[in-house]
Motif scaffolding. Sequence first.
Motif, mmCIF file in Angstrom:
data_model
loop_
_atom_site.group_PDB
_atom_site.id
_atom_site.type_symbol
_atom_site.label_atom_id
_atom_site.label_comp_id
_atom_site.label_asym_id
_atom_site.label_seq_id
_atom_site.Cartn_x
_atom_site.Cartn_y
_atom_site.Cartn_z
ATOM 1 N N ASP A 1 5.078 19.420 12.736
ATOM 2 C CA ASP A 1 5.340 18.784 11.439
ATOM 3 C C ASP A 1 6.308 17.620 11.620
ATOM 4 O OD1 ASP A 1 8.253 19.483 10.703
ATOM 5 O OD2 ASP A 1 7.454 21.479 11.119
ATOM 6 N N ASP A 2 6.304 16.722 10.637
ATOM 7 C CA ASP A 2 7.213 15.571 10.670
ATOM 8 C C ASP A 2 8.362 15.770 9.694
ATOM 9 O OD1 ASP A 2 5.923 15.322 8.259
ATOM 10 O OD2 ASP A 2 5.262 13.250 8.566
ATOM 11 N N GLY A 3 8.769 17.015 9.496
ATOM 12 C CA GLY A 3 9.804 17.331 8.520
ATOM 13 C C GLY A 3 11.216 17.132 9.023
ATOM 14 N N SER A 4 12.154 17.808 8.361
ATOM 15 C CA SER A 4 13.579 17.571 8.614
ATOM 16 C C SER A 4 14.047 18.097 9.961
ATOM 17 C CB SER A 4 14.412 18.229 7.511
ATOM 18 O OG SER A 4 14.115 19.615 7.420
ATOM 19 N N GLY A 5 13.306 19.056 10.539
ATOM 20 C CA GLY A 5 13.709 19.598 11.820
ATOM 21 C C GLY A 5 14.985 20.424 11.723
ATOM 22 N N ALA B 1 14.688 19.158 16.368
ATOM 23 C CA ALA B 1 16.031 18.580 16.263
ATOM 24 C C ALA B 1 16.154 18.020 14.855
ATOM 25 C CB ALA B 1 16.243 17.477 17.298
ATOM 26 N N PRO B 2 17.354 17.961 14.304
ATOM 27 C CA PRO B 2 17.521 17.421 12.957
ATOM 28 C C PRO B 2 16.913 16.028 12.823
ATOM 29 C CG PRO B 2 19.537 18.507 13.681
ATOM 30 C CD PRO B 2 18.622 18.472 14.862
ATOM 31 N N GLY B 3 16.066 15.875 11.830
ATOM 32 C CA GLY B 3 15.412 14.597 11.577
ATOM 33 C C GLY B 3 14.251 14.279 12.487
ATOM 34 N N LYS B 4 13.901 15.179 13.407
ATOM 35 C CA LYS B 4 12.868 14.891 14.412
ATOM 36 C C LYS B 4 11.611 15.742 14.250
ATOM 37 C CE LYS B 4 15.438 11.926 16.697
ATOM 38 N NZ LYS B 4 15.094 10.479 16.771
ATOM 39 N N GLY B 5 11.524 16.549 13.182
ATOM 40 C CA GLY B 5 10.357 17.385 13.033
ATOM 41 C C GLY B 5 10.405 18.592 13.961
ATOM 42 N N THR B 6 9.349 19.380 13.958
ATOM 43 C CA THR B 6 9.305 20.611 14.736
ATOM 44 C C THR B 6 7.923 20.815 15.334
ATOM 45 O OG1 THR B 6 10.933 21.660 13.283
ATOM 46 C CG2 THR B 6 9.591 23.135 14.632
ATOM 47 N N THR B 7 7.876 21.318 16.567
ATOM 48 C CA THR B 7 6.623 21.741 17.195
ATOM 49 C C THR B 7 6.780 23.167 17.692
ATOM 50 O OG1 THR B 7 5.980 19.512 17.891
ATOM 51 C CG2 THR B 7 4.982 21.361 19.072
#
Length: 381
Positions: free
Chosen positions: A329-333, A367-373
């Motif tokens: 995702d391209d979310g807040s991370g 990471a904060p602001g980097k999304g999550t995989t």
Amino acid sequence: MSHGPRSGLAAVSSALLAMSRHLEVRDVLKTIVASARELLDAQYAALGVPDDHGGFAQFVVDGVSDEQWKAIGPLPRQHGILAAMLHEARAERLADVRKDPRFEGWPSAHPDLVDFLGVPIRDGDEVIGALFLANKNCPKPEGSCGFTQDDEELLGILAQHAAIALTNARLYERSRELTIAEERSRLAHELHDAVSQKLFSLRLTAQAAARLVDRDPSRAKGELQQVAALAAEAADELRAAVVELRPAALDEDGLVATLRTQVQVLDRAHSARVTFAGRGVKALPASQEEAVLRVAQEALHNALRHSGADHVDVTLDRRGSGAVLRVTDDGSGFDPRAVRRAGRHLGLVSMRDRASGAGGTLTVESAPGKGTTIEMEVPGG
């Protein structure tokens, strides 16, 4: 047999061991068919388990690609040679199946079968399936069958052990169904108790807030915050119970189709764009498919409920005999280390447990602001 005694015995032993290794019916059927085709060096193999309505409850093939199988169309009916093996319980060995008077044709996309060897699979007096091979990979003089009497006897031995493996798998699945039924009953009672208590508390707290709203707004605000917390806890109880129930779609449609359907539903239900791509994935052992689905559901829940993502991508790719799931995702991370230190897990512990329980691995990149995989790999069968 075309192999020497030692190599032939080793091949039979390997086939029988492979059949006894699995407990899920679907995995047993696939192993039987693949073992038979390899053992007797045939181009095609299939196994049909009849239903009570003139068709097949299950029909497994080996030697036909997924694209060919889709083009062939619906499962065959119990007719022609298949019906003879099922209803007359005898082996059939033919030089050219197309010339047999019982032959009734096949769909246009069906591969061309010539020499044919088939045997019934029997559990006592009951015929529980039909195992057959076609197109022996050997030179065949005009009008003769490539399959020999030795091949017929060998396939008969394989069918006897297939009956044992299939019966054991059915007993195992029946036992598991009973266990699941008991577990669902337990979950229902727990769900009723836990959610009822929280809803009762929520009702009392809401009533208290209503009485306080005019004379003590600050206390009313505190009570309303408690209402929100209780509602969230009740929702979590419901979700935790529902997640434990294996969806019927997984058994009926397989992992790829089930994931695709769930992603399509989520895409319609949320403002975020949710996409799915499945590339070259073969069927996995049932326990692994369930684990992959559960991890995907948990990762999707986190991405859609907590991350504020605009896009969530789910991919399932083949890797060797296994598969790799990625939910990006391209979310807040977030900082995974900080989450662990704070005692919040976002389902990560559950996902790791599911992955390791299926013999797989799980990695988290965020990471904060980097999304999550979230990536999960399972080894396959």
